[in-house]
Design a protein around this motif. Structure first.
Motif, PDB file in Angstrom:
ATOM      1  N   ARG A   1       3.144  45.899 -47.535  1.00 28.67           N
ATOM      2  CA  ARG A   1       4.206  46.281 -46.593  1.00 28.67           C
ATOM      3  C   ARG A   1       3.609  46.258 -45.195  1.00 28.67           C
ATOM      4  O   ARG A   1       2.595  46.889 -44.941  1.00 28.67           O
ATOM      5  CB  ARG A   1       4.725  47.671 -46.919  1.00 28.67           C
ATOM      6  CG  ARG A   1       5.428  47.741 -48.234  1.00 28.67           C
ATOM      7  CD  ARG A   1       5.908  49.170 -48.513  1.00 28.67           C
ATOM      8  NE  ARG A   1       6.562  49.220 -49.807  1.00 28.67           N
ATOM      9  CZ  ARG A   1       5.957  49.554 -50.939  1.00 28.67           C
ATOM     10  NH1 ARG A   1       4.675  49.883 -50.938  1.00 28.67           N
ATOM     11  NH2 ARG A   1       6.617  49.570 -52.069  1.00 28.67           N
ATOM     12  N   TYR A   2       4.270  45.551 -44.272  1.00 27.23           N
ATOM     13  CA  TYR A   2       3.688  45.354 -42.952  1.00 27.23           C
ATOM     14  C   TYR A   2       4.779  45.024 -41.951  1.00 27.23           C
ATOM     15  O   TYR A   2       5.873  44.580 -42.316  1.00 27.23           O
ATOM     16  CB  TYR A   2       2.652  44.214 -42.987  1.00 27.23           C
ATOM     17  CG  TYR A   2       3.170  43.009 -43.726  1.00 27.23           C
ATOM     18  CD1 TYR A   2       3.916  42.044 -43.082  1.00 27.23           C
ATOM     19  CD2 TYR A   2       2.981  42.884 -45.093  1.00 27.23           C
ATOM     20  CE1 TYR A   2       4.448  40.975 -43.769  1.00 27.23           C
ATOM     21  CE2 TYR A   2       3.501  41.820 -45.799  1.00 27.23           C
ATOM     22  CZ  TYR A   2       4.234  40.866 -45.122  1.00 27.23           C
ATOM     23  OH  TYR A   2       4.772  39.814 -45.830  1.00 27.23           O
ATOM     24  N   SER A   3       4.481  45.250 -40.682  1.00 26.08           N
ATOM     25  CA  SER A   3       5.371  44.886 -39.583  1.00 26.08           C
ATOM     26  C   SER A   3       4.629  43.935 -38.658  1.00 26.08           C
ATOM     27  O   SER A   3       3.449  44.131 -38.360  1.00 26.08           O
ATOM     28  CB  SER A   3       5.802  46.115 -38.793  1.00 26.08           C
ATOM     29  OG  SER A   3       6.614  46.948 -39.579  1.00 26.08           O
TER      30      SER A   3
ATOM     31  N   LYS B   1       8.347  43.583 -34.555  1.00 30.77           N
ATOM     32  CA  LYS B   1       8.979  44.641 -35.338  1.00 30.77           C
ATOM     33  C   LYS B   1       9.583  44.167 -36.656  1.00 30.77           C
ATOM     34  O   LYS B   1      10.079  44.979 -37.426  1.00 30.77           O
ATOM     35  CB  LYS B   1      10.022  45.409 -34.529  1.00 30.77           C
ATOM     36  CG  LYS B   1       9.449  46.130 -33.341  1.00 30.77           C
ATOM     37  CD  LYS B   1      10.502  46.942 -32.631  1.00 30.77           C
ATOM     38  CE  LYS B   1       9.885  47.595 -31.397  1.00 30.77           C
ATOM     39  NZ  LYS B   1      10.875  48.383 -30.675  1.00 30.77           N
TER      40      LYS B   1
ATOM     41  N   TYR C   1       9.863  43.619 -40.299  1.00 34.41           N
ATOM     42  CA  TYR C   1       9.174  44.332 -41.379  1.00 34.41           C
ATOM     43  C   TYR C   1       9.370  43.568 -42.687  1.00 34.41           C
ATOM     44  O   TYR C   1      10.483  43.146 -42.998  1.00 34.41           O
ATOM     45  CB  TYR C   1       9.762  45.740 -41.501  1.00 34.41           C
ATOM     46  CG  TYR C   1       9.332  46.509 -42.717  1.00 34.41           C
ATOM     47  CD1 TYR C   1       8.062  47.076 -42.790  1.00 34.41           C
ATOM     48  CD2 TYR C   1      10.187  46.670 -43.802  1.00 34.41           C
ATOM     49  CE1 TYR C   1       7.660  47.792 -43.912  1.00 34.41           C
ATOM     50  CE2 TYR C   1       9.800  47.386 -44.922  1.00 34.41           C
ATOM     51  CZ  TYR C   1       8.531  47.943 -44.970  1.00 34.41           C
ATOM     52  OH  TYR C   1       8.142  48.641 -46.076  1.00 34.41           O
ATOM     53  N   CYS C   2       8.300  43.395 -43.446  1.00 35.36           N
ATOM     54  CA  CYS C   2       8.398  42.712 -44.732  1.00 35.36           C
ATOM     55  C   CYS C   2       7.823  43.592 -45.832  1.00 35.36           C
ATOM     56  O   CYS C   2       6.863  44.328 -45.614  1.00 35.36           O
ATOM     57  CB  CYS C   2       7.648  41.383 -44.712  1.00 35.36           C
ATOM     58  SG  CYS C   2       8.291  40.184 -43.523  1.00 35.36           S
ATOM     59  N   ASP C   3       8.438  43.483 -46.996  1.00 32.72           N
ATOM     60  CA  ASP C   3       8.003  44.222 -48.172  1.00 32.72           C
ATOM     61  C   ASP C   3       7.826  43.209 -49.300  1.00 32.72           C
ATOM     62  O   ASP C   3       8.804  42.644 -49.794  1.00 32.72           O
ATOM     63  CB  ASP C   3       9.043  45.269 -48.533  1.00 32.72           C
ATOM     64  CG  ASP C   3       8.620  46.170 -49.669  1.00 32.72           C
ATOM     65  OD1 ASP C   3       7.955  45.688 -50.620  1.00 32.72           O
ATOM     66  OD2 ASP C   3       8.975  47.364 -49.632  1.00 32.72           O
TER      67      ASP C   3
ATOM     68  N   CYS D   1      12.261  40.407 -45.952  1.00 28.18           N
ATOM     69  CA  CYS D   1      11.903  40.851 -44.608  1.00 28.18           C
ATOM     70  C   CYS D   1      13.163  41.369 -43.930  1.00 28.18           C
ATOM     71  O   CYS D   1      14.273  40.905 -44.213  1.00 28.18           O
ATOM     72  CB  CYS D   1      11.318  39.690 -43.803  1.00 28.18           C
ATOM     73  SG  CYS D   1       9.754  39.075 -44.469  1.00 28.18           S
TER      74      CYS D   1
ATOM     75  N   ASP E   1      13.770  45.394 -38.776  1.00 28.14           N
ATOM     76  CA  ASP E   1      12.661  46.315 -38.559  1.00 28.14           C
ATOM     77  C   ASP E   1      12.555  47.238 -39.764  1.00 28.14           C
ATOM     78  O   ASP E   1      13.345  47.144 -40.702  1.00 28.14           O
ATOM     79  CB  ASP E   1      12.757  47.073 -37.228  1.00 28.14           C
ATOM     80  CG  ASP E   1      13.866  48.105 -37.167  1.00 28.14           C
ATOM     81  OD1 ASP E   1      14.155  48.767 -38.181  1.00 28.14           O
ATOM     82  OD2 ASP E   1      14.429  48.286 -36.079  1.00 28.14           O
ATOM     83  N   ARG E   2      11.598  48.114 -39.738  1.00 24.30           N
ATOM     84  CA  ARG E   2      11.306  48.947 -40.911  1.00 24.30           C
ATOM     85  C   ARG E   2      12.468  49.849 -41.316  1.00 24.30           C
ATOM     86  O   ARG E   2      12.606  50.218 -42.478  1.00 24.30           O
ATOM     87  CB  ARG E   2      10.064  49.787 -40.642  1.00 24.30           C
ATOM     88  CG  ARG E   2       9.628  50.565 -41.842  1.00 24.30           C
ATOM     89  CD  ARG E   2       8.350  51.315 -41.596  1.00 24.30           C
ATOM     90  NE  ARG E   2       7.995  51.999 -42.813  1.00 24.30           N
ATOM     91  CZ  ARG E   2       6.786  52.079 -43.291  1.00 24.30           C
ATOM     92  NH1 ARG E   2       5.791  51.543 -42.647  1.00 24.30           N
ATOM     93  NH2 ARG E   2       6.550  52.719 -44.402  1.00 24.30           N
ATOM     94  N   TYR E   3      13.306  50.214 -40.369  1.00 19.48           N
ATOM     95  CA  TYR E   3      14.370  51.178 -40.645  1.00 19.48           C
ATOM     96  C   TYR E   3      15.759  50.550 -40.713  1.00 19.48           C
ATOM     97  O   TYR E   3      16.746  51.261 -40.718  1.00 19.48           O
ATOM     98  CB  TYR E   3      14.316  52.293 -39.596  1.00 19.48           C
ATOM     99  CG  TYR E   3      12.950  52.928 -39.559  1.00 19.48           C
ATOM    100  CD1 TYR E   3      12.545  53.780 -40.571  1.00 19.48           C
ATOM    101  CD2 TYR E   3      12.042  52.616 -38.550  1.00 19.48           C
ATOM    102  CE1 TYR E   3      11.273  54.336 -40.577  1.00 19.48           C
ATOM    103  CE2 TYR E   3      10.764  53.173 -38.542  1.00 19.48           C
ATOM    104  CZ  TYR E   3      10.397  54.025 -39.556  1.00 19.48           C
ATOM    105  OH  TYR E   3       9.141  54.565 -39.561  1.00 19.48           O
TER     106      TYR E   3
END
Length: 118
Positions: free
Chosen positions: A83-85, A89, A91-93, A99, A102-104
């Motif tokens: 898991r990274y950004s 911004k 964000y991929c899991d 992806c 962004d994370r939120y």
């Protein structure tokens, strides 16, 4: 014989040009399908997460060393490479194989997901 060699050379050029680097953002690019690198953040990823081998190959030894130092600072058990950004911004899991903006956010970032997971 010469025509055959020219045809072979042309096919090789086409094959290599199809793997040309694709720019996804100012500092983010895909050197090949299944790989994304972020020059600003200093790492490369594949479908499984942050890749030290691809980081070294496409961003250099210094980038790999910096990433390894970050991992060592927090401890390998505490650093989740799946898991990274990126610096923009996105964000991929890797577990979700997706992806996001962004994370939120739940809005998927299709360009990134296509490159990494499809």
């Amino acid at each position: 014989m010469t025509m055959k060699l020219l045809a072979t050379a042309a096919l090789i050029c086409v094959a290599y040009s199809s793997h040309a680097s694709t720019r996804l953002d100012e500092h983010v690019f895909s050197p090949d399908h299944g790989i994304i690198c972020d020059q600003r953040a200093g790492f490369c990823v594949d479908r499984y997460g942050i890749s030290m081998a691809f980081t070294k190959e496409f961003l250099g030894q210094a980038a790999q060393d910096k990433m390894m130092n970050m991992i060592n600072d927090v401890g390998a058990k505490n650093f989740d490479t799946s898991r990274y950004s990126f610096s923009n911004k996105v964000y991929c899991d890797s577990d979700q194989q997706a992806c996001f903006t962004d994370r939120y956010q739940e809005q998927q970032q299709e360009n990134y997901s296509q490159v990494l997971f499809k």
